[in-house]
Write a protein that holds these residues in place. Structure first.
Motif, PDB file in Angstrom:
ATOM      1  N   ARG A 646       0.854  -1.196   0.000  1.00 44.09           N
ATOM      2  CA  ARG A 646       0.000   0.000   0.000  1.00 44.09           C
ATOM      3  C   ARG A 646       0.883   1.237   0.000  1.00 44.09           C
ATOM      4  O   ARG A 646       1.676   1.446   0.907  1.00 44.09           O
ATOM      5  N   GLY A 647       0.782   2.012  -1.114  1.00 40.40           N
ATOM      6  CA  GLY A 647       1.502   3.270  -1.185  1.00 40.40           C
ATOM      7  C   GLY A 647       0.686   4.370  -0.547  1.00 40.40           C
ATOM      8  O   GLY A 647      -0.511   4.528  -0.828  1.00 40.40           O
ATOM      9  N   ILE A 648       1.318   5.150   0.336  1.00 45.07           N
ATOM     10  CA  ILE A 648       0.616   6.188   1.108  1.00 45.07           C
ATOM     11  C   ILE A 648       1.230   7.543   0.791  1.00 45.07           C
ATOM     12  O   ILE A 648       2.455   7.702   0.796  1.00 45.07           O
ATOM     13  N   SER A 649       0.385   8.528   0.524  1.00 45.52           N
ATOM     14  CA  SER A 649       0.867   9.877   0.243  1.00 45.52           C
ATOM     15  C   SER A 649       0.547  10.794   1.422  1.00 45.52           C
ATOM     16  O   SER A 649      -0.412  10.573   2.156  1.00 45.52           O
ATOM     17  N   GLY A 650       1.396  11.802   1.614  1.00 43.85           N
ATOM     18  CA  GLY A 650       1.100  12.862   2.569  1.00 43.85           C
ATOM     19  C   GLY A 650       1.628  12.679   3.963  1.00 43.85           C
ATOM     20  O   GLY A 650       1.789  13.658   4.694  1.00 43.85           O
ATOM     21  N   ILE A 651       1.910  11.421   4.419  1.00 44.55           N
ATOM     22  CA  ILE A 651       2.323  11.222   5.811  1.00 44.55           C
ATOM     23  C   ILE A 651       3.793  11.597   5.985  1.00 44.55           C
ATOM     24  O   ILE A 651       4.146  12.465   6.786  1.00 44.55           O
ATOM     25  N   PHE A 652       4.670  10.963   5.215  1.00 50.02           N
ATOM     26  CA  PHE A 652       6.100  11.278   5.258  1.00 50.02           C
ATOM     27  C   PHE A 652       6.553  11.805   3.890  1.00 50.02           C
ATOM     28  O   PHE A 652       7.567  11.392   3.358  1.00 50.02           O
ATOM     29  N   LYS A 653       5.757  12.663   3.329  1.00 51.99           N
ATOM     30  CA  LYS A 653       6.043  13.297   2.043  1.00 51.99           C
ATOM     31  C   LYS A 653       5.990  12.313   0.889  1.00 51.99           C
ATOM     32  O   LYS A 653       6.618  12.525  -0.159  1.00 51.99           O
ATOM     33  N   GLY A 654       5.255  11.216   1.038  1.00 48.87           N
ATOM     34  CA  GLY A 654       5.057  10.311  -0.080  1.00 48.87           C
ATOM     35  C   GLY A 654       4.249  10.976  -1.172  1.00 48.87           C
ATOM     36  O   GLY A 654       3.291  11.709  -0.910  1.00 48.87           O
ATOM     37  N   ASP A 655       4.623  10.734  -2.436  1.00 52.75           N
ATOM     38  CA  ASP A 655       4.004  11.434  -3.563  1.00 52.75           C
ATOM     39  C   ASP A 655       2.768  10.739  -4.111  1.00 52.75           C
ATOM     40  O   ASP A 655       1.956  11.384  -4.781  1.00 52.75           O
ATOM     41  N   PHE A 656       2.580   9.433  -3.833  1.00 56.50           N
ATOM     42  CA  PHE A 656       1.540   8.697  -4.545  1.00 56.50           C
ATOM     43  C   PHE A 656       0.786   7.753  -3.611  1.00 56.50           C
ATOM     44  O   PHE A 656       1.331   7.245  -2.626  1.00 56.50           O
ATOM     45  N   THR A 657      -0.488   7.530  -3.999  1.00 57.19           N
ATOM     46  CA  THR A 657      -1.326   6.539  -3.333  1.00 57.19           C
ATOM     47  C   THR A 657      -1.621   5.418  -4.329  1.00 57.19           C
ATOM     48  O   THR A 657      -2.084   5.683  -5.435  1.00 57.19           O
ATOM     49  N   TYR A 658      -1.359   4.195  -3.942  1.00 58.94           N
ATOM     50  CA  TYR A 658      -1.546   3.083  -4.864  1.00 58.94           C
ATOM     51  C   TYR A 658      -1.624   1.773  -4.080  1.00 58.94           C
ATOM     52  O   TYR A 658      -1.313   1.699  -2.883  1.00 58.94           O
TER      53      TYR A 658
END
Length: 826
Positions: A646-658
């Motif tokens: 699970r790709g997560i954006s916004g928590i540790f500056k991740g760019d994408f959700t997937y």
């Protein structure tokens, strides 16, 4: 006067008696130590002869002038020993197998009676096969011994063995041909075996175990009966990962010729004695003899050897011997098994070379048939259980409970090994072997390495030097620290990484830890498969590595094995990658504006499950943590790995959700004398919108080495997908064709073939965000490659001709390539 006459007669008769020469003794096979019945024994150059009984014993006497005794037996080399005239002597003859037997002469009148007997044996296979019984149990005593044989005086005098000179004082030899051997390992175990068809379970409880020089319960598992039992009623007997045709297989007549030799009573059972030998050369078959009961058509006794010219490496000889007895219920069960393996690099009729002999003897007691398996045994989680006090049994226990007493030579082995392990020179030699095998050098509390990654080369770094290491058991049994530093002379940049892992003391299969790494990577390369920072790969690349990225990664993880064979892994990874040289990470953002930051940040939560039903392991005690010291011995069932990311954006500056899903299934298929097939089926899908570095970059190979885990004519980073399915299969024929070509037969070459198939695609949503959609190729049709090759070249080499069938217009690709690989195997 009559008294003088009487005294004279007595003296005369005593003189005659003194001239009587008598001998008695035993004839046996030195590999199995088993008696050889029906061997011919005679005084040389006379007609005075006898034959050995079922126990290999004989007795001869004569008043003639004789100087030696000659022994001969079909299938063995003749042997003789000198004797003294007018004395009684005890002799032992160890007959060596004759590998150069004379061609047979057949005279047929009607159907071969041996074939009639074998037909009845096959008709009753299911009735006499213990694995077809509903349930059974017994106590098994296993004794395993390793010897070094044919030790010459020149070998003993080498300087390297000077610290161990005391060991050679224990060399033994038989009385016939003075073949010296040195016992150096012995193990014993006593265990209870339970087998049931409903429920389908087999359990072994090791009650006592004794291993020379080693105190390890895991190793003791392999000294029991579970991992070493051979069933001659199976169609194929698997040894050294190869399927040998059983002499009583359903298709036995296609592979063997049978001869009726004799008939006799054995332990009150009337039996026929049959000889069997292979029909063709170099097939995986046996030669030997067996005794068949005349009413049940069960095997009473069998002794079989690997065929002399069988296509197998390093095994100079191997014998499997089994004896059976009839239980009260009418079932035939094993009473004794012997397996002997003689490992030697080269040996012939006139030349004997130093090698190793492994002997395994098993005897069975307290056999019970069709009695339900106890409930407490059924509930055992493990198939093999070593009781807590199994390694603590004293000498009095073994003297009372072992099925057979140890010889004087066997009794010495425990002391020899204990003394050897205390000598510093011995440990030095062990360390040298360990360095090559493990790729690490042990220095006190630390393992330094990896040795083969100390130096490498690439276009960005030039000459790269890497130094690292990890802690070992001397540092801590529960914590392992590891780290490395690398430096390139061309880019003059320091790279490094390190981490810590903690293993729960009461649950060694559970661990958690942290790892940080900042280094260069080749885009699209899985370092677990092809290590580009390896000394050898640096000099055998067919194309320069171009797609380099700067990678900075922080990872926390948790590993667990809740039940045997089921592995669970969870991790969180924060990763930032930046392109180098001609690589571009620009992409369109949600507003369809070009993101020129030219870096990608990904935060991923990953959960992985791996299931291997009844997988067997060998565990090294000296390595921290259960999983670190494990070597998988495989499973008879497919191994499945399922991974969700699970790709997560916004928590540790991740760019994408997937979301990513991947499943991998692999297995070995043993096809008897047709060889073995290994296959990998893998599929996956990505949901969400991500740039190409986060898609599935299919694993290529830009070296001249053949690797079955990748696509050998596909370049690194040539294809990417967000939905894909692949099939990889490799089949080893074990010489089924080349064995039949006279000019090639002696080279023992083996055929091998493979096929790789891949389909996949990149969805429109992921193509739309690409700034340069032509920077990679997507799979609009299947990618296919196949290979044919020859392996076992000089016993360790393989050469493969690989052909690529699709996407031949892509840049820098080859339609055909020759690839090499090396490995040692039987």
């Amino acid at each position: 006067m009559k008294y003088f006459y009487l005294i004279g007669c007595l003296l005369f008769f005593n003189f005659l008696k003194a001239q009587t020469t008598s001998v008695s003794g035993k004839v046996y096979d030195p590999l199995t130590n088993e008696a050889i019945p029906f061997a011919s024994v005679s005084f040389k150059n006379t007609t005075i002869a006898t034959v050995t009984d079922l126990d290999g014993l004989f007795s001869l006497h004569t008043e003639s002038k004789v100087d030696s005794v000659l022994v001969s037996c079909i299938g063995y080399l003749n042997a003789s020993l000198p004797i003294k005239i007018g004395a009684h002597q005890q002799l032992e003859f160890a007959l060596r197998q004759n590998k150069f037997d004379l061609p047979e002469i057949e005279i047929n009148a009607g159907e071969n009676p041996a074939d009639i007997i074998m037909r009845k044996v096959r008709d009753n296979r299911q009735l006499n096969n213990k694995d077809k019984i509903d349930s059974y149990s017994y106590e098994a005593y296993n004794k395993v011994e390793f010897d070094i044989n044919n030790i010459s005086e020149k070998f003993q005098k080498r300087k390297i063995f000077k610290p161990f000179s005391f060991v050679f004082e224990n060399i033994d030899s038989n009385t016939t041909n003075k073949k010296p051997y040195l016992p150096f390992f012995l193990s014993e175990s006593i265990s209870d075996i339970y087998s049931s068809k409903n429920p389908n379970k087999k359990k072994e409880i090791i009650k006592a175990a004794k291993v020379s020089g080693i105190e390890n319960s895991t190793i003791s598992q392999f000294m029991g009966d579970f991992y070493q039992n051979i069933n001659i009623y199976d169609n194929f007997i698997y040894l050294f990962s190869k399927g040998f045709v059983s002499p009583i297989a359903e298709t036995g007549n296609l592979y063997y010729k049978y001869y009726l030799l004799d008939s006799t009573y054995i332990n009150g059972n009337y039996c026929y004695k049959l000889k069997f030998k292979p029909r063709r050369k170099q097939e995986l078959t046996f030669t030997g003899e067996m005794w068949i009961n005349d009413t049940t058509w069960a095997v009473k006794k069998i002794q079989m050897r690997i065929a002399d010219d069988a296509n197998i490496n390093f095994v100079e000889d191997m014998i499997v011997s089994s004896e059976f007895h009839k239980t009260d219920g009418g079932f035939w069960m094993q009473s004794k098994d012997i397996m002997v393996i003689n490992i030697a690099p080269t040996e012939s009729k006139n030349k004997q070379t130093m090698g190793f002999i492994a002997r395994k003897t098993t005897t069975y007691k307290n056999i019970k048939v069709n009695q339900e398996m106890p409930v407490e045994v059924q509930k055992l989680a493990e198939d093999v259980v070593v009781l807590d006090q199994a390694l603590e049994k004293d000498d009095s226990y073994w003297q009372t409970n072992r099925h057979d007493s140890l010889t004087q030579q066997e009794q010495k082995i425990y002391g020899i090994v204990d003394t050897l392990t205390s000598i510093p020179a011995f440990q030095t030699y062990v360390n040298l072997i360990t360095i090559v095998a493990n790729n690490y050098v042990t220095v006190g509390k630390f393992d330094l390495g990896q040795i083969f990654s100390i130096y490498s080369r690439n276009l960005i770094e030039g000459s790269r030097f890497r130094f690292g290491g990890r802690t070992n058991m001397n540092f801590s049994k529960t914590i392992q620290l590891q780290g490395y530093a690398a430096y390139g002379l061309k880019d003059e940049v320091l790279k490094y990484g390190g981490g810590i892992e903690y293993f729960l003391q009461d649950k060694k299969s559970t661990s958690f830890g942290f790892y940080y790494r900042k280094d260069l990577d080749q885009l699209g390369v899985d370092q677990n498969i092809i290590n580009t920072n390896n000394l050898f790969n640096s000099f055998f690349n067919r194309l320069n590595l171009l797609k380099f990225i700067k990678s900075e990664e922080t990872k926390v993880f948790f590993d667990n094995e809740p039940i045997r064979g089921l592995g669970f892994n969870a991790s969180f990874t924060h990763r930032q990658i930046n392109p180098m040289s001609n690589t571009d990470f620009s992409y369109f953002n949600d507003a369809f504006r070009i993101n020129t930051r030219n870096e990608i940040t990904a935060d991923e939560v990953r959960i992985s499950l791996r299931y291997a039903y009844k997988e067997k392991f060998f565990e090294r005690k000296e390595v921290v943590g259960r999983k670190r010291g494990r070597i998988s011995l495989g499973s008879s069932y497919p191994i499945t790995t399922v991974t969700y990311t699970r790709g997560i954006s916004g928590i540790f500056k991740g760019d994408f959700t997937y979301h990513k899903f991947n499943i991998l299934i692999s297995d070995y298929l043993y096809l008897g004398n047709l060889g073995t097939t290994q296959y990998f089926v893998e599929g996956g899908k990505i949901w969400g919108t991500v740039p190409y570095p986060l898609l599935e970059i299919h694993k290529g190979n830009q070296t001249y080495a053949y690797d079955p885990r990748v696509y050998n004519l596909m370049n690194f980073y040539e294809f990417v997908s967000d939905e894909y399915l692949s099939l990889k299969a490799i089949h080893r024929f074990n010489g089924i064709i080349l064995n039949r070509i006279p000019l090639l037969r002696k080279m023992k070459l083996r055929e091998v073939a493979s096929v790789d198939f891949l389909i996949g695609k990149v969805g429109q949503r992921n193509r739309d965000i690409l700034f340069n959609p032509n920077s990679f190729a997507s799979l609009t049709k299947p990618y296919i490659e196949a290979s044919i090759g020859i392996e076992n070249i000089l016993k360790f080499g393989r050469i493969s001709l690989v052909k690529r069938f699709s996407y031949l217009d892509n840049p820098n690709v080859s339609e055909i390539g020759v690839r090499l690989s090396f490995g040692v195997g039987f």
